[in-house]
Design an enzyme around this catalytic site. Structure first.
Site, PDB file in Angstrom:
ATOM      1  N   CYS A   1     -10.276  29.871 -10.497  1.00 29.92           N
ATOM      2  CA  CYS A   1      -8.931  30.570 -11.061  1.00 29.92           C
ATOM      3  C   CYS A   1      -8.459  31.177  -9.797  1.00 29.92           C
ATOM      4  CB  CYS A   1      -9.022  31.238 -12.239  1.00 29.92           C
ATOM      5  SG  CYS A   1      -7.477  31.498 -12.996  1.00 29.92           S
TER       6      CYS A   1
ATOM      7  N   HIS B   1     -11.795  27.784 -15.821  1.00 26.56           N
ATOM      8  CA  HIS B   1     -13.053  28.718 -15.969  1.00 26.56           C
ATOM      9  C   HIS B   1     -14.274  28.074 -16.639  1.00 26.56           C
ATOM     10  CE1 HIS B   1     -10.700  32.611 -15.373  1.00 26.56           C
ATOM     11  NE2 HIS B   1      -9.825  31.837 -15.833  1.00 26.56           N
TER      12      HIS B   1
ATOM     13  N   GLU C   1     -17.307  28.669 -16.399  1.00 24.94           N
ATOM     14  CA  GLU C   1     -18.182  29.477 -16.767  1.00 24.94           C
ATOM     15  C   GLU C   1     -17.933  29.946 -18.435  1.00 24.94           C
ATOM     16  OE1 GLU C   1     -15.387  30.569 -15.276  1.00 24.94           O
ATOM     17  OE2 GLU C   1     -14.700  32.501 -15.688  1.00 24.94           O
TER      18      GLU C   1
END
Ligand code: GLN
Length: 555
Positions: free
Chosen positions: A399, A525, A527
């Site tokens: 990001c 993202h 993650e």
């Protein structure tokens, strides 16, 4: 497959049973790990073939943690449907390997917002609006909502905060009422407390637990199961004592001892028969459970790595590990997939400049630049990226980290000295990162970013495509700014290419430098989607590239 473990057949479950509710509260101290206990219990029930979801009730007045500084509550976790939520939802997803939604996260702010809207619409028909019954009814409605569609056999609701806090009282009262509404056999109340160890006398102390249970009793709740967090094993006598003084069955006193990794907790809870205690109380079949095969093989790879890499995590909230929770966990997942121990060192971007970056970043096998907001620490992130790019160190930018990699490339490779992001310099003349078109009229901060899952198409042959093994992906977002397409030709010509785009808007979601060993920036993202059972392909590939880099340096 419901239980989220590839290749393991869930036990047959009687689907006629209505949804059952598990409540998890905490006492004595905060940060005892209610989220991990909830997620571990969820995992064990899922492994037995039950369809489970986990919900978090947060006692703060913010509508969601989206506007909170990460130093307040750690990372803001984003769901598929774009809710900005508490980081515990990340644990739920990582353990259960299934997505949560907006309904899995409830805050006092949301509860009051609904109640007040309802009042303004005149729906309370002239009644005085009160905490009981109006606020408690809204809490009950939110809890029951998850179970209402018959999608789940068990809904686990974690009550944030610590019993005794003023803010959590309405939640405790709502749960007290629900226990009666739903009747015997349909709910179970788990209370997690701390059993401190006094070094001087060499004793474990149960009094705080007794007091905490007393506090619950004062609020009308008799816990069914006690989970005792401890640094030392609990003796049978101590368990009996707690059982006697807290009115619970001795077999419902469960030890939660400190373990080297949170991923060990489901196995400990299984050994302690937490799942069985819960099933008995819920009047569900207590048969022997299948082994957690995939889970154990993950732990085996985690405990017995064959390789090591050192990763630098560059961000501005590094003092608090929770601020980048999902990134840390994803690196663990990606590491285990490679049988590689990932030593992650957090580096404050504010400490990095042209002269310190080569010193502080020396010896790292991979550099990850974190997401973030605002201008603080940006120059340091740019220096970290420059170092990774020039030294051929594997780089993953997430990001803001991706946006920084674009600005760095523009400044130092394209020679656009003033290149910037509109976020940092409003009046920039070279906005290589610009505000997204549909963000231009937005004035309110809460929940107005581009949030949640969007599809993305990858370029064949790109590093991203290679990592994912597919060209069609979907990832979660949380941003207002984007790559400015009008610069794309100049980037392409100089060696930074867009390798992932949103099929509908053409927005650039991935950038890469093909001539670099592994340089990938992603607007989304990754993650948020890495789990124990499905480690995220980009983290797996990033760790692998870092291993290769290390090998090369060693040679
Ligand atoms: N601040 C940047 C934006 O809003 C990046 C956000 C992030 O890193 N999550 O676009």
């Amino acid at each position: 497959m419901a239980e989220g473990e590839k290749g393991v057949q869930p036990a047959a479950v009687d689907r006629r049973c209505t949804t059952k509710y598990v409540f998890v509260s905490g006492g004595v101290a905060s940060s005892l790990g209610k989220g991990i206990i909830s997620a571990s219990l969820g995992k064990l029930l899922q492994n037995r073939g039950f369809r489970v979801t986990i919900q978090k009730l947060d006692p703060y007045i913010n509508i969601d943690p989206g506007t909170l500084n990460p130093y307040e509550h750690g990372e803001c976790y984003v769901t598929e449907d774009g809710a900005e939520t508490d980081l515990d939802l990340g644990h739920y997803e990582r353990f259960l390997n299934q997505p949560t939604s907006r309904q899995n996260s409830v805050t006092t702010g949301q509860i009051y917002q609904s109640v007040i809207h309802k009042e303004r619409r005149g729906e309370y028909l002239g009644k005085t609006v009160q905490v009981i019954p109006h606020v408690t009814d809204e809490i009950k409605r939110r809890i029951m909502l998850l179970g209402s569609k018959g999608q789940y056999d068990v809904v686990i609701t974690e009550i944030g905060g610590t019993v005794g806090d003023i803010e959590s009282l309405p939640y405790i009262e709502a749960v007290r009422q629900l226990k009666w509404d739903l009747g015997e056999g349909n709910t179970v109340f788990i209370h997690l407390t701390l059993v401190p160890y006094l070094n001087a006398s060499g004793e474990l102390k149960t009094k705080p637990t007794q007091h905490s249970v007393k506090e619950l009793l004062e609020n009308g709740i008799q816990p069914d199961v006690l989970v005792l967090r401890t640094e030392h094993a609990l003796s049978a006598d101590l368990r009996k004592k707690v059982a006697l003084f807290c009115n619970v069955q001795p077999e419902n006193v469960v030890e939660s001892i400190d373990v080297p990794t949170i991923y060990e907790v489901p196995l400990r809870m299984r050994a302690e028969r937490l799942d069985m205690a819960v099933l008995r109380k819920l009047q569900l079949p207590v048969e022997s459970a299948p082994e957690l095969v995939v889970w154990k093989s993950f732990l085996d790879r985690f405990y017995h790595p064959k390789h090591t890499v050192r990763i630098a995590l560059v961000g501005k909230y590094v003092e608090l590990a929770d601020a980048y929770k999902s990134i840390h966990e994803s690196l663990i997942h990606g590491g285990a997939a490679n049988r590689c121990r990932v030593e992650c060192t957090s580096i404050s971007s504010e400490k990095l400049d042209a002269s310190t970056a080569p010193v502080l970043l020396q010896g790292f096998d991979g550099i990850l630049v974190a997401p973030g907001f605002g201008h603080r620490g940006i120059e340091g992130k740019l220096e970290a990226i420059r170092y990774a790019r020039e030294q051929g160190i594997p780089f993953l930018g997430i990001c803001l980290g991706m946006q920084c990699s674009v600005v760095e490339f523009a400044r130092h490779v394209l020679g656009i000295a003033d290149a910037s992001s509109r976020e940092w310099v409003r009046a920039t003349t070279e906005p290589v990162i610009d505000l997204m078109e549909n963000q231009k009229g937005v004035t309110e901060l809460g929940g107005t970013m581009r949030l949640g899952a969007y599809p993305c198409e990858l370029t064949p042959g790109s590093r991203a495509a290679e990592a994912y093994g597919t060209l069609q992906i979907s990832e979660r977002h949380r941003h207002r700014y984007e790559f400015n397409d009008s610069y794309l030709d100049r980037f392409n010509a100089a060696g930074m290419v867009a390798t992932g785009r949103n099929p509908a808007t053409n927005l650039v979601e991935v950038v890469e430098i093909p001539a670099h060993p592994w340089f990938v920036g992603v607007q989304f993202h990754p993650e948020y989607k890495s789990t124990v059972v499905s480690p995220h392909p980009l983290f797996v590939a990033f760790v692998r590239a870092s291993m290769q880099k290390r090998k090369k340096v060693a040679e």
